[in-house]
Design a protein around this motif. Sequence first.
Motif, mmCIF file in Angstrom:
data_model
loop_
_atom_site.group_PDB
_atom_site.id
_atom_site.type_symbol
_atom_site.label_atom_id
_atom_site.label_comp_id
_atom_site.label_asym_id
_atom_site.label_seq_id
_atom_site.Cartn_x
_atom_site.Cartn_y
_atom_site.Cartn_z
ATOM 1 N N ASP A 51 -18.058 -47.183 46.758
ATOM 2 C CA ASP A 51 -17.782 -47.717 48.095
ATOM 3 C C ASP A 51 -19.056 -48.071 48.863
ATOM 4 O O ASP A 51 -18.988 -48.557 49.978
ATOM 5 C CB ASP A 51 -16.936 -46.736 48.900
ATOM 6 N N GLY A 52 -20.225 -47.814 48.281
ATOM 7 C CA GLY A 52 -21.490 -48.165 48.917
ATOM 8 C C GLY A 52 -21.959 -47.168 49.963
ATOM 9 O O GLY A 52 -22.981 -47.384 50.599
ATOM 10 N N LYS A 53 -21.242 -46.082 50.171
ATOM 11 C CA LYS A 53 -21.636 -45.068 51.156
ATOM 12 C C LYS A 53 -22.602 -44.079 50.511
ATOM 13 O O LYS A 53 -22.604 -43.892 49.309
ATOM 14 C CB LYS A 53 -20.397 -44.328 51.671
ATOM 15 N N LEU A 54 -23.392 -43.425 51.338
ATOM 16 C CA LEU A 54 -24.338 -42.431 50.859
ATOM 17 C C LEU A 54 -23.592 -41.215 50.330
ATOM 18 O O LEU A 54 -22.461 -40.936 50.732
ATOM 19 C CB LEU A 54 -25.276 -42.014 51.990
ATOM 20 N N TRP A 55 -24.234 -40.441 49.457
ATOM 21 C CA TRP A 55 -23.585 -39.304 48.822
ATOM 22 C C TRP A 55 -23.119 -38.264 49.828
ATOM 23 O O TRP A 55 -22.163 -37.540 49.589
ATOM 24 C CB TRP A 55 -24.504 -38.661 47.780
ATOM 25 N N TYR A 56 -23.777 -38.178 50.966
ATOM 26 C CA TYR A 56 -23.437 -37.157 51.953
ATOM 27 C C TYR A 56 -22.593 -37.699 53.109
ATOM 28 O O TYR A 56 -22.370 -37.003 54.102
ATOM 29 C CB TYR A 56 -24.704 -36.493 52.494
ATOM 30 N N PHE A 57 -22.069 -38.909 52.995
ATOM 31 C CA PHE A 57 -21.329 -39.550 54.081
ATOM 32 C C PHE A 57 -20.161 -38.697 54.568
ATOM 33 O O PHE A 57 -20.000 -38.451 55.773
ATOM 34 C CB PHE A 57 -20.822 -40.932 53.635
ATOM 35 N N ASP A 58 -19.319 -38.227 53.649
ATOM 36 C CA ASP A 58 -18.140 -37.445 54.029
ATOM 37 C C ASP A 58 -18.529 -36.103 54.650
ATOM 38 O O ASP A 58 -17.879 -35.631 55.588
ATOM 39 C CB ASP A 58 -17.224 -37.215 52.827
ATOM 40 N N ILE A 59 -19.588 -35.491 54.149
ATOM 41 C CA ILE A 59 -20.048 -34.220 54.706
ATOM 42 C C ILE A 59 -20.533 -34.429 56.134
ATOM 43 O O ILE A 59 -20.172 -33.679 57.047
ATOM 44 C CB ILE A 59 -21.163 -33.603 53.839
ATOM 45 N N LYS A 60 -21.332 -35.463 56.336
ATOM 46 C CA LYS A 60 -21.861 -35.744 57.672
ATOM 47 C C LYS A 60 -20.725 -36.043 58.648
ATOM 48 O O LYS A 60 -20.725 -35.552 59.779
ATOM 49 C CB LYS A 60 -22.842 -36.916 57.614
ATOM 50 N N ARG A 61 -19.765 -36.832 58.223
ATOM 51 C CA ARG A 61 -18.639 -37.178 59.095
ATOM 52 C C ARG A 61 -17.826 -35.934 59.451
ATOM 53 O O ARG A 61 -17.381 -35.775 60.580
ATOM 54 C CB ARG A 61 -17.763 -38.233 58.433
ATOM 55 N N TYR A 62 -17.652 -35.040 58.484
ATOM 56 C CA TYR A 62 -16.912 -33.816 58.770
ATOM 57 C C TYR A 62 -17.681 -32.920 59.737
ATOM 58 O O TYR A 62 -17.111 -32.378 60.683
ATOM 59 C CB TYR A 62 -16.585 -33.040 57.486
ATOM 60 N N VAL A 63 -18.987 -32.751 59.510
ATOM 61 C CA VAL A 63 -19.797 -31.897 60.388
ATOM 62 C C VAL A 63 -19.811 -32.457 61.804
ATOM 63 O O VAL A 63 -19.701 -31.711 62.775
ATOM 64 C CB VAL A 63 -21.238 -31.755 59.834
#
Length: 104
Positions: free
Chosen positions: A42-54
């Motif tokens: 999807d072109g997102k960074l590996w930590y995208f979901d973690i950052k969004r959750y935090v």
Amino acid sequence: MADALATLASMFQLTPHEDFPYIEFRCRSKPAHCCLIEEEQDGKLWYFDIKRYVEYKEYPQGASDNDKRTLRRLAVGFFLSGGILYKRNHDMVLLRCVDAKEAE
């Protein structure tokens, strides 16, 4: 290296009159785990979901209960400050999360 060889040797059952298997070693210019890293589809960074959750306590769309539980467990080890995500180390040193392109 000796431990790795001993482990590999214990995985083979040999009989006296068979050909012995051989193990080929190759030296790499970078750690082996780096060879297995694939770009996100999807072109997102590996930590995208973690950052969004935090930051927002939001789960990825379509996340299963198991995915949500895993994300919560991972997020505990991260800290967000000024829009920058940091990974907490075991000795409380904060490691800044960067993508591979930024690291080069």
